[in-house]
Design an enzyme around this catalytic site. Structure first.
Site, mmCIF file in Angstrom:
data_model
loop_
_atom_site.group_PDB
_atom_site.id
_atom_site.type_symbol
_atom_site.label_atom_id
_atom_site.label_comp_id
_atom_site.label_asym_id
_atom_site.label_seq_id
_atom_site.Cartn_x
_atom_site.Cartn_y
_atom_site.Cartn_z
ATOM 1 C CG ASP A 98 27.793 34.549 28.830
ATOM 2 O OD1 ASP A 98 26.955 35.313 29.335
ATOM 3 O OD2 ASP A 98 27.539 33.733 27.928
ATOM 4 C CG ASP A 200 22.847 35.489 31.662
ATOM 5 O OD1 ASP A 200 22.496 34.932 30.607
ATOM 6 O OD2 ASP A 200 22.429 35.154 32.781
ATOM 7 C CD GLU A 256 19.812 36.248 27.576
ATOM 8 O OE1 GLU A 256 19.308 35.205 27.169
ATOM 9 O OE2 GLU A 256 20.156 36.413 28.760
ATOM 10 C CG HIS A 328 23.669 29.021 25.411
ATOM 11 N ND1 HIS A 328 23.692 30.309 24.917
ATOM 12 C CD2 HIS A 328 23.363 29.128 26.722
ATOM 13 C CE1 HIS A 328 23.413 31.149 25.897
ATOM 14 N NE2 HIS A 328 23.203 30.470 27.004
ATOM 15 C CG ASP A 329 19.656 30.119 26.545
ATOM 16 O OD1 ASP A 329 20.207 29.234 27.217
ATOM 17 O OD2 ASP A 329 19.747 31.342 26.791
HETATM 18 O O1 TEU Z 1 18.997 33.116 29.446
HETATM 19 C C1 TEU Z 1 18.014 34.027 29.831
HETATM 20 C C2 TEU Z 1 16.706 33.775 29.324
HETATM 21 O O2 TEU Z 1 16.022 34.672 28.882
HETATM 22 C C3 TEU Z 1 16.199 32.395 29.493
HETATM 23 O O3 TEU Z 1 15.040 32.491 30.235
HETATM 24 C C4 TEU Z 1 15.895 31.882 28.196
HETATM 25 O O4 TEU Z 1 14.727 32.509 27.761
HETATM 26 C C5 TEU Z 1 15.640 30.430 28.285
HETATM 27 O O5 TEU Z 1 16.850 29.776 28.516
HETATM 28 C C6 TEU Z 1 15.097 29.991 26.981
HETATM 29 O O6 TEU Z 1 14.442 28.833 27.136
HETATM 30 C C7 TEU Z 1 20.247 33.341 30.004
HETATM 31 C C8 TEU Z 1 21.233 32.300 29.535
HETATM 32 O O7 TEU Z 1 21.435 32.452 28.156
HETATM 33 C C9 TEU Z 1 20.736 30.956 29.934
HETATM 34 O O8 TEU Z 1 21.535 29.921 29.418
HETATM 35 C C10 TEU Z 1 20.701 30.904 31.433
HETATM 36 O O9 TEU Z 1 20.103 29.710 31.856
HETATM 37 C C11 TEU Z 1 19.909 32.073 32.027
HETATM 38 O O10 TEU Z 1 20.218 33.319 31.420
HETATM 39 C C12 TEU Z 1 20.234 32.224 33.484
HETATM 40 O O11 TEU Z 1 21.515 32.740 33.640
#
Ligand code: TEU
Ligand code: CA
Length: 558
Positions: A98, A200, A256, A328-329
């Site tokens: 990442d 990210d 992303e 993971h999100d």
């Molecule tokens: O997530 C980015 C993102 O778009 C988040 O707003 C996502 O939509 C949200 O977690 C969904 O509910 C990335 C990473 O994948 C995330 O784990 C991090 O918290 C975030 O960036 C900040 O680095």
């Protein structure tokens, strides 16, 4: 220098703190992952995407990096990392890391220095603005994890921007010194042998320098999009990064890209533009958003899903898709898009089939291959994620009723994906010998890797077969995508075509038994069954197929 190996690869995402704990502290680590590499090999994945393992105070589980060159000691040492890399490469598995460079942790040396003065060498590493005349924040932007996107610092009498938590200040990409520090760090990791990066929120790095206020009707926590997504210099920055770093290595990249449509995605991924290989888009993640954004109790509609997926399949043209149901999100795919009780197994296999036969590079999130479902926690105290905690607070504050709050959190919390990997049915799930950093899912007794590996009909082996099919039939990689029966109410059918090869994929999204009539040009194609999620599906494609609950069929002819 670079080949297109990432087009025919399948990627397995590992959330390190929840994968496998080797030393009993309750936190997954690099040695634990190394131990489990044969499991990932058995599944057939070619690449591991490792969530952040850098030094971090873990306010946002590692997306707040305090030193890009160090490994967080809870995950192990640099030696552990090198031995993970060597063992993976020996097994022919690549590893991508990442890359979190929209922001750092507020504990990063750069930020600590930047806070101290408006003139030192780090003064412009972050995005600082004067207060408005009345002392308030420079814009009306909200941040992803609650509250304003601006935080006041008395020592500078200024606000700094943070699109995420206040402990995650945004880097100032306008500053060439920042960019070159980032490129240097990327070269360092690539030189150590890693095979690429997942970047990210890369669509957020370039801010509109007039910092426009958001519309008052925008969902507050995403209201910064207007000034921060797909900004004026984002492509310039990525082209520079490509030239200075990526083009020097045989590596893969996936960006992303929140708030990015398919036309913009093409700009990021068209190989002629020399930016990224592919991006994670969010359109299919938004189909069940509601009035308050992600945390809703709305169910997606299959026809919306089909429209969205089809649009992305058809519009990337020279670009390339990444394919995912969860990460993971996101909550667990089988709960969100399938049926997580009676038809958990069938619908998990159906979703896997639908996605893995599409054009693009598929991503499997740890536990998805076991058909893990959302976690029925008994109390709010079990949730750990900063997003969930801030949503809870916010929903309470605006007076939503508990039933809605609990339901939307059960449906959408990121913690659904973050409970420890269930390796077996024992008390500690084979994950740790100590106390896990987050509670186990109560499902682990039934849903675990050991049980799946012992059952030749398990979801695990279905994924394994899908990966084998991808490797065997070029049509899956390079074929055209064509939707069939585009108005069917419950079945998503499509074909892939490459020269004489035709692959027909038919997936039911209902628990009812229904008839599916093939279009005339396929009805008598005599295509042969390659894979199904029922033991006795017709061996040859019939003009009229009786589809059982969540049935998924792949037929092929050449
Ligand atoms: O997530 C980015 C993102 O778009 C988040 O707003 C996502 O939509 C949200 O977690 C969904 O509910 C990335 C990473 O994948 C995330 O784990 C991090 O918290 C975030 O960036 C900040 O680095
Ligand atoms: Ca550990």
């Amino acid at each position: 220098m670079s080949t297109n190996w990432w087009k025919s690869s399948v990627i397995y995402q590992v959330y390190p703190q929840s994968f496998k704990d080797s030393n009993g502290d309750g936190i997954g680590d690099l040695a634990g992952l190394t131990e489990k590499l044969p499991y990932i090999k058995k599944l057939g994945a070619d690449v591991i995407w490792l969530n952040p393992i850098y030094e971090s105070p873990l306010v946002d589980n590692g997306y707040d990096i305090s030193d890009y060159y160090k490994i967080n000691p809870v995950y192990g040492s640099l030696d552990d990392f090198q031995s993970l890399l060597t063992t993976a490469h020996d097994l022919n598995i690549k590893i991508i890391m990442d890359l979190v460079v929209n922001h750092t942790s507020d504990r990063h040396f750069w930020f600590q220095q930047s806070c101290q003065s408006k003139t030192n060498q780090y003064a412009d590493f972050y995005i600082w603005k004067d207060p408005l005349p009345d002392g308030s924040a420079p814009t009306n932007w909200g941040s992803t994890f609650g509250g304003s996107a601006w935080e006041y610092v008395a020592s500078r009498n200024q606000y700094y921007l943070h699109l995420f938590a206040k402990e995650q200040p945004d880097l100032n990409w306008e500053n060439p010194v920042v960019r070159h520090e980032i490129y240097k760090m990327m070269r360092h990791w690539l030189a150590s042998g890693i095979d690429g990066f997942r970047m990210d929120v890369i669509s957020l790095i370039s801010k509109y320098q007039d910092f426009p206020n958001a519309d008052k009707n925008a969902v507050y926590s995403k209201s910064y999009y207007v000034g921060a997504s797909n900004g004026p210099r984002v492509h310039e920055f990525l082209q520079e990064m490509n030239q200075e770093v990526l083009s020097q290595y045989d590596c893969m990249t996936v960006g992303e890209t929140p708030n990015t449509n398919s036309a913009q995605a093409l700009l990021y991924t068209d190989p002629g533009r020399h930016e990224l290989n592919m991006v994670f888009q969010f359109d299919h993640m938004h189909l069940d958003y509601g009035k308050y954004g992600k945390f809703s109790d709305i169910r997606f509609k299959m026809s919306d899903l089909r429209d969205t997926m089809t649009e992305w399949q058809q519009s990337l043209d020279k670009g390339w898709n990444s394919l995912y149901w969860s990460n993971h999100d996101q909550p667990r795919a089988v709960t969100r898009f399938g049926h997580d009780r009676e038809y958990r197994i069938e619908s998990a296999k159906m979703l896997a089939t639908l996605l893995h036969m599409m054009k693009g590079t598929p991503y499997i999130y740890q536990g998805e291959e076991l058909a893990m479902r959302n976690v029925a926690f008994n109390s709010m105290a079990q949730y750990k994620d900063i997003e969930t905690l801030s949503v809870y607070e916010n929903f309470k504050r605006i007076g939503l009723d508990d039933e809605y709050i609990n339901k939307s959190i059960y449906l959408k919390s990121r913690d659904n994906a973050r409970t420890p990997m269930p390796w077996d049915a024992t008390e500690k799930s084979g994950f740790t010998t100590g106390e896990p950093w987050i509670d186990f899912s109560p499902d682990n007794g039934i849903i675990n890797a050991e049980a799946c590996l012992a059952d030749s009909n398990s979801v695990f082996y279905h994924y394994q077969k899908l990966i084998e099919i991808r490797k065997k039939y070029p049509v899956v990689i390079d074929g055209e995508y064509q939707l069939i029966n585009e108005n069917d109410s419950d079945v998503y059918g499509y074909v892939r075509v490459l020269n004489d090869e035709v692959m027909i994929v038919i997936c039911s999204f209902t628990e009812n038994k229904i008839n599916y009539i093939l279009p005339a040009w396929l009805a008598n194609s005599q295509a042969a069954l390659l894979l199904s999620n029922y033991p006795d599906s017709p061996k040859t494609l019939e003009p009229k197929v009786e589809m059982r609950p969540y049935e998924a069929l792949i037929y092929y002819k050449s």
